[in-house]
Every structure is written in structure tokens, then in C-alpha cells.
Design a protein around this motif. Structure first.
Motif, PDB file in Angstrom:
ATOM      1  N   UNK A 134       0.726  -1.126  -0.069  1.00  0.00           N
ATOM      2  CA  UNK A 134       0.055   0.002  -0.007  1.00  0.00           C
ATOM      3  C   UNK A 134       0.856   1.395   0.166  1.00  0.00           C
ATOM      4  N   UNK A 135       0.834   2.190  -1.125  1.00  0.00           N
ATOM      5  CA  UNK A 135       1.697   3.402  -1.102  1.00  0.00           C
ATOM      6  C   UNK A 135       0.770   4.433  -1.345  1.00  0.00           C
ATOM      7  N   UNK A 136       1.405   5.645  -1.260  1.00  0.00           N
ATOM      8  CA  UNK A 136       0.675   7.041  -1.317  1.00  0.00           C
ATOM      9  C   UNK A 136       1.614   7.695  -2.394  1.00  0.00           C
ATOM     10  N   UNK A 137       0.878   8.601  -3.038  1.00  0.00           N
ATOM     11  CA  UNK A 137       1.630   9.502  -3.953  1.00  0.00           C
ATOM     12  C   UNK A 137       0.757  11.001  -3.844  1.00  0.00           C
ATOM     13  N   UNK A 138       1.612  11.999  -4.099  1.00  0.00           N
ATOM     14  CA  UNK A 138       0.885  13.115  -4.291  1.00  0.00           C
ATOM     15  C   UNK A 138       0.486  13.662  -5.840  1.00  0.00           C
ATOM     16  N   UNK A 176       0.462  -7.136  -5.456  1.00  0.00           N
ATOM     17  CA  UNK A 176      -0.693  -6.466  -5.305  1.00  0.00           C
ATOM     18  C   UNK A 176      -0.512  -5.196  -4.770  1.00  0.00           C
ATOM     19  N   UNK A 177      -0.576  -4.096  -5.856  1.00  0.00           N
ATOM     20  CA  UNK A 177      -0.064  -2.780  -5.201  1.00  0.00           C
ATOM     21  C   UNK A 177      -1.247  -1.719  -5.220  1.00  0.00           C
ATOM     22  N   UNK A 178      -1.708  -0.973  -4.114  1.00  0.00           N
ATOM     23  CA  UNK A 178      -2.674  -0.245  -3.919  1.00  0.00           C
ATOM     24  C   UNK A 178      -2.182   1.178  -3.905  1.00  0.00           C
ATOM     25  N   UNK A 179      -2.485   2.040  -4.662  1.00  0.00           N
ATOM     26  CA  UNK A 179      -1.900   3.547  -4.410  1.00  0.00           C
ATOM     27  C   UNK A 179      -3.224   4.558  -4.224  1.00  0.00           C
ATOM     28  N   UNK A 180      -2.860   5.416  -3.146  1.00  0.00           N
ATOM     29  CA  UNK A 180      -3.654   6.531  -2.955  1.00  0.00           C
ATOM     30  C   UNK A 180      -2.939   7.619  -3.161  1.00  0.00           C
TER      31      UNK A 180
END
Length: 237
Positions: free
Chosen positions: A39-43, A185-189
Motif C-alpha cells: 500500500x503506497x501513497x503519492x501526491x 498487489x499494489x494499492x496506491x492512494x
């Protein structure tokens, strides 16, 4: 004359010991299926997705499936988009992908599961060998068959054996694909600010929590101000 090789206390020469040492190799025959959740975050969702696709391709992998959700826009036109990707990456490149993700995004959660299927794989291979041996024996019997009835009977057995053999070989191909290529399995917010790691001591946790609430209050007041400006005509009426 050349000096005779010296023996140690157990009667083994240095040359023999060196040869035995070379013959001892780590066991690399284990059949492992690795699955990882990130689980990752990005701007900036678009920029990150482009980087992920490029890095996966560079590492010899591919994106098996992907979905992107646009979310709902707020008063500041932030949409808080999200994306889910299923990535197949060569097993020996999995750590490389993880390191790249740490450099281009903020990872908030990760987990890895390794399933050892060595015994199942070996059993399946043994079954395959047995079926091939049976197929060969039936072919030899067919060559010696002297009647139509015998030929038909052998052909029926051959058909059944070959059907089982195709099923076994298909199962082995699935195993090989899962073993050679790990699944991620990559989840990006998409966020306006990265989630900070939880502090370990109480004072730091208090300070971090206070800053977070203060930021939330400021963001709420800003949204309220924008709402008032947008609805000024209605309020005047």
C-alpha cells in the motif's frame, strides 16, 4: 620430486577437502511461490503510475491488471484518486521493485507471503514421468497388437493416459509461472500529505497528533471559507 599431499587428522588431504568444499552448494531446488501486498501513497497519481509501469517493464515484468478510481472532488478540486495494480515480476527482481517503490512513493504497509510447493511439484513431476512411461508401454503394445479389438482397446487407454498427461503438464506450467514470477498487489492512494510513521514515545505521539488535528482544522476552515464564497448569492437572497 613433488611433495606428497599432506593429510589431516582424519586422513583427508587438503586437495580432497578443497574438492568437497566446492561440491557443497546451497540448496536452490526449493519451489517457492511469493506473493506481496503493498500500500503506497503519492501526491501525483499520473506521475507515479508512469514510473511504476516503466520500472516494472525495465525489471522484466508486466502489469497483469489495473483499475483506477477518480474518487470525489472537494471544494479545492482534490479528487483523492486511488489505483489497484496486479504486477507479475521475476522472482529475483522482487526486492528491486520494492526498493524502487520506496524511492518514488510513500509505502505505508507491506506484507510478503512465501508458499513452499516443493513436495507438490515433485509429486506432480513423478506422476508425469509415470504417465510418460505408461504411454510408451502402450505404444509398444499397439505395435504388437494382432487384432482390431486389441488396437481399439489400447487406443482407448492411450487417450485416457494422454488426457491425464496434458492435465499434469498444464499444472506444471502453472507452477513454473507462479514460481518464476512473483505476484505483487499494489494499492496506491493519491493524498495531499503523506502519512507520517507512528512515533514510538508518548511525547512525540502527542506532538504528531496535535499537528495532525491542527492541519485538519485548518483544512476544514479553508473549505468552509470556500463554501461561503461559493454560496454568497444564495446567502444574500
Amino acid at each position: 620430486e613433488k611433495a606428497a599431499p599432506q593429510e589431516n587428522a582424519s586422513g583427508v588431504t587438503a586437495a580432497d577437502a578443497s574438492q568437497n568444499k566446492e561440491e557443497v552448494k546451497p540448496d536452490s531446488s526449493r519451489k517457492l511461490i511469493t506473493t506481496m501486498n503493498i500500500s503506497a501513497e503519492t501526491e501525483d497519481m499520473d506521475v507515479l503510475l508512469d514510473k511504476v509501469n516503466a520500472k516494472v517493464k525495465a525489471l522484466g515484468g508486466y502489469v497483469e491488471s489495473s483499475s483506477i478510481s477518480n474518487g470525489t472532488a472537494d471544494y479545492l478540486d482534490h479528487t483523492n484518486r486511488s489505483a489497484s495494480l496486479t504486477i507479475r515480476i521475476p522472482a529475483d527482481q522482487l526486492d528491486g521493485l520494492l526498493n524502487d517503490m520506496q524511492n518514488i512513493s510513500n509505502i505505508v504497509q507491506q506484507s510478503r507471503n512465501v508458499q513452499d510447493v516443493t513436495l507438490d511439484y515433485v509429486d506432480t513431476e513423478s506422476h508425469q514421468k509415470a504417465l510418460k512411461a505408461e504411454e510408451k508401454r502402450l505404444m509398444e503394445i499397439m505395435e504388437q497388437a494382432s487384432s482390431v479389438e486389441d488396437v481399439i482397446a489400447v487406443e482407448q487407454q492411450l487417450t485416457e493416459v494422454r488426457y491425464q498427461l496434458e492435465s499434469i503438464e498444464s499444472q506444471l506450467r502453472v507452477y513454473d509461472n507462479q514460481i518464476d514470477y512473483s505476484t505483487v498487489y499494489l494499492d496506491i492512494s493519491e493524498v495531499t500529505a503523506y502519512t507520517e510513521p507512528e512515533p514510538e514515545n508518548v511525547p512525540d505521539r502527542i506532538i504528531t497528533g496535535f499537528k495532525s488535528r491542527l492541519k485538519a482544522v485548518g483544512y476544514g476552515l479553508m473549505n468552509l471559507g470556500i463554501w461561503v464564497i461559493i454560496h454568497i448569492p444564495q446567502l444574500l437572497i
